[in-house]
Design an enzyme around this catalytic site. Structure first.
Site, short mmCIF file in Angstrom:
data_model
loop_
_atom_site.label_atom_id
_atom_site.label_comp_id
_atom_site.label_asym_id
_atom_site.label_seq_id
_atom_site.Cartn_x
_atom_site.Cartn_y
_atom_site.Cartn_z
N ARG A 169 24.05 61.24 45.75
CA ARG A 169 22.80 60.77 46.37
C ARG A 169 22.20 61.80 47.31
NH1 ARG A 169 23.89 54.32 47.63
NH2 ARG A 169 23.18 53.62 45.59
N LYS A 210 30.12 39.67 36.38
CA LYS A 210 29.62 38.29 36.26
C LYS A 210 28.32 38.19 35.49
CE LYS A 210 31.05 36.87 40.90
NZ LYS A 210 30.37 36.72 42.19
N GLY A 257 25.95 49.74 40.44
CA GLY A 257 26.72 50.42 41.49
C GLY A 257 28.08 50.90 41.02
N GLY A 267 21.62 47.90 42.62
CA GLY A 267 20.84 46.67 42.61
C GLY A 267 19.38 46.91 42.26
P1 ADP Z 1 27.92 47.18 38.47
O1 ADP Z 1 28.13 47.30 39.95
O2 ADP Z 1 27.97 48.50 37.77
O3 ADP Z 1 26.70 46.36 38.12
P2 ADP Z 1 29.70 44.94 38.34
O4 ADP Z 1 29.81 44.89 39.82
O5 ADP Z 1 28.97 43.87 37.65
O6 ADP Z 1 29.15 46.37 37.86
O7 ADP Z 1 31.15 44.95 37.69
C1 ADP Z 1 32.16 45.84 38.02
C2 ADP Z 1 33.44 45.10 38.23
O8 ADP Z 1 33.78 44.32 37.09
C3 ADP Z 1 34.58 46.05 38.45
O9 ADP Z 1 35.13 45.79 39.72
C4 ADP Z 1 35.56 45.70 37.35
O10 ADP Z 1 36.91 45.72 37.78
C5 ADP Z 1 35.18 44.29 37.00
N1 ADP Z 1 35.62 43.94 35.64
C6 ADP Z 1 35.19 44.46 34.47
N2 ADP Z 1 35.86 43.91 33.43
C7 ADP Z 1 36.73 43.02 33.95
C8 ADP Z 1 37.69 42.12 33.39
N3 ADP Z 1 37.87 42.06 32.07
N4 ADP Z 1 38.40 41.35 34.24
C9 ADP Z 1 38.20 41.43 35.57
N5 ADP Z 1 37.30 42.24 36.16
C10 ADP Z 1 36.56 43.03 35.37
MG MG Z 2 28.99 46.03 41.41
#
Ligand code: ADP
Ligand code: MG
Length: 428
Positions: free
Chosen positions: A38, A199, A385, A408
């Protein structure tokens, strides 16, 4: 539609004092910056301003100090790194308001830089306090917003300052918004979206938008588990969101209706890496709940054991399996634009040996395919993120076309939402 806000290229800057909002919310461990992506991304704007003999007051936040001074979130290490990267002195102010800071601001000469301490040390920042905004607004003639990572949240240094001084965009903000909107509005097709992470509930609008827009949507990560639940598959001890099964069904219906009417693929993982514990020493196995291919091959000429296609009650799916990974990588070979958000598995679990954790192989395969290691290289856009954090940690940012500095903010922009920090700036 291209970027319709004024940028630093559209105004007269010579000799002006600039109040620049940058995003220096970087990972710091024990006072050491572990990743300066960044900071590097903020350099083109700063260099542009310095070339025009501006003096620059830079403000930023770091972490969530909750409106209180907390040395853990001090920007002092950033001033040092910025100075090194620019190869010139960067002054540091111990606070962002008060008489001492005002003195430092007044003493700035053309071509000099002053970095203010974390704006979130004051609760007024996130409370949109008008008095705080007016004080900061005295620090410059022009406000330049370049902190893409924060433009989706209202705050003084996001949406308030442009009320008290002319506000324009910096080069990074413009680049981010342009890259993301051009993919959303005019992608080179086929357009593929790979959506994973924790999620469904975090990414509902994002999922809906890509089901409408893309030619291929592939799901991975923990969010896939909720879709599997909606399909009646036993997910054992996996991370799921039972309250979102209804939403998953709705999204599946929408995707299937689209698939019926044209060329569209919605892909849920057909196999996964399962383990009883999220740990680098856990025993892992592959379960293939759809195709029974691996199980059939392994058991040949007998019939595979039932567990080969069922997740046991004490097991969790922690990554997509090799078949799903291969299918997604194959989809990437056919796509001309790939948008990716969300890891395919629990990428944070460290490996026993080597750099790649036991539940990161699906994510690695996506990275390899997106960056052209299997031959075809589509235009690649990455947001989110944790997703961006992972490719930064792997040193692979340079292999992608656009890696967003805003987790975000990139999600919200791709979901079609307006960004308050951009809206507040002057129109072209
Ligand atoms: P981003 O920040 O890139 O949008 P998220 O915050 O939605 O991504 O998701 C990242 C998290 O999802 C990580 O902490 C990862 O450990 C978790 N994750 C991914 N697959 C699984 C899984 N099968 N079971 C539990 N946690 C998971
Ligand atoms: Mg995240």
């Amino acid at each position: 539609m291209s970027f319709n806000k004024k940028t630093i290229r559209d105004i007269h800057l010579d000799g002006k004092q600039i109040l620049l909002r940058a995003d220096y919310n970087v990972p710091i461990n024990d006072g050491h910056i572990t990743d300066d992506y960044r900071i590097k991304q903020s350099l083109p704007t700063i260099e542009y301003l310095l070339d025009r003999h501006c003096s620059i007051v830079v403000c930023s936040h770091l972490g969530r100090p909750d409106g209180k001074r907390d040395e853990k979130y001090s920007l002092a290490p950033i001033a040092k790194r910025l100075s090194k990267l620019l190869d010139k002195p960067v002054q540091f102010a111990d606070d962002c308001i008060g008489p001492e800071v005002e003195k430092q601001v007044k003493a700035l000469e053309p071509g000099q830089l002053l970095l203010l301490e974390n704006v979130r040390f004051h609760p007024e920042e996130e409370a949109n306090d008008a008095g705080f905004a007016k004080q900061l607004a005295t620090y410059g003639d022009i406000f330049v917003q370049d902190a893409f990572g924060v433009v989706h949240h209202g705050a003084v240094s996001v949406s308030e300052l442009p009320k008290y001084m002319p506000g324009v965009a910096g080069l990074l903000l413009e680049k981010e918004v342009d890259a993301i909107t051009s993919v959303m509005e005019n992608p080179k097709r086929p357009l593929m979206a790979i959506i994973g992470g924790a999620k469904i509930s975090d990414k509902i609008e994002f999922l809906e938008r890509f089901i409408e827009l893309a030619d291929f949507v592939a799901i991975g990560g923990a969010m896939a588990n909720t879709f599997l639940l909606a399909e009646g598959i036993h997910t054992g001890h996996s991370l799921t969101e039972p309250e979102d099964v209804k939403m998953a069904k709705h999204l599946l219906d929408k995707a299937r209706a689209k698939a019926k009417s044209g060329h569209f693929t919605f892909y849920l993982p057909q196999d996964g890496v399962v383990a009883k514990k999220i740990d680098k020493t856990s025993h892992t196995r592959i379960v293939d709940w759809q195709a029974h291919v691996i199980a059939d091959v392994e058991a040949y000429p007998k019939r595979p054991q039932r567990e080969a296609s069922t997740i046991q009650p004490d097991e969790s799916v922690l990554d997509i399996g090799p078949f799903s990974g291969a299918f997604i990588a194959g989809g990437i070979q056919l796509a001309n634009t790939v948008v990716w958000n969300g890891a395919m598995g629990v990428t944070e679990t460290p490996a026993l040996v080597g750099p790649i954790g036991p539940f990161a192989h699906g994510t690695e395969l996506v990275i390899e395919a997106m960056t052209g290691q299997f031959g075809h290289r589509p235009y690649s856009l990455v947001g989110g993120g944790d997703t961006v954090g992972y490719i930064e940690a792997r040193g692979e940012v340079k292999f992608f076309d656009h890696v967003s500095t805003g987790g975000g903010a990139s999600l919200e922009l791709m979901s079609g939402k307006k960004l308050p920090g951009v809206e507040a700036l002057q129109n072209k």
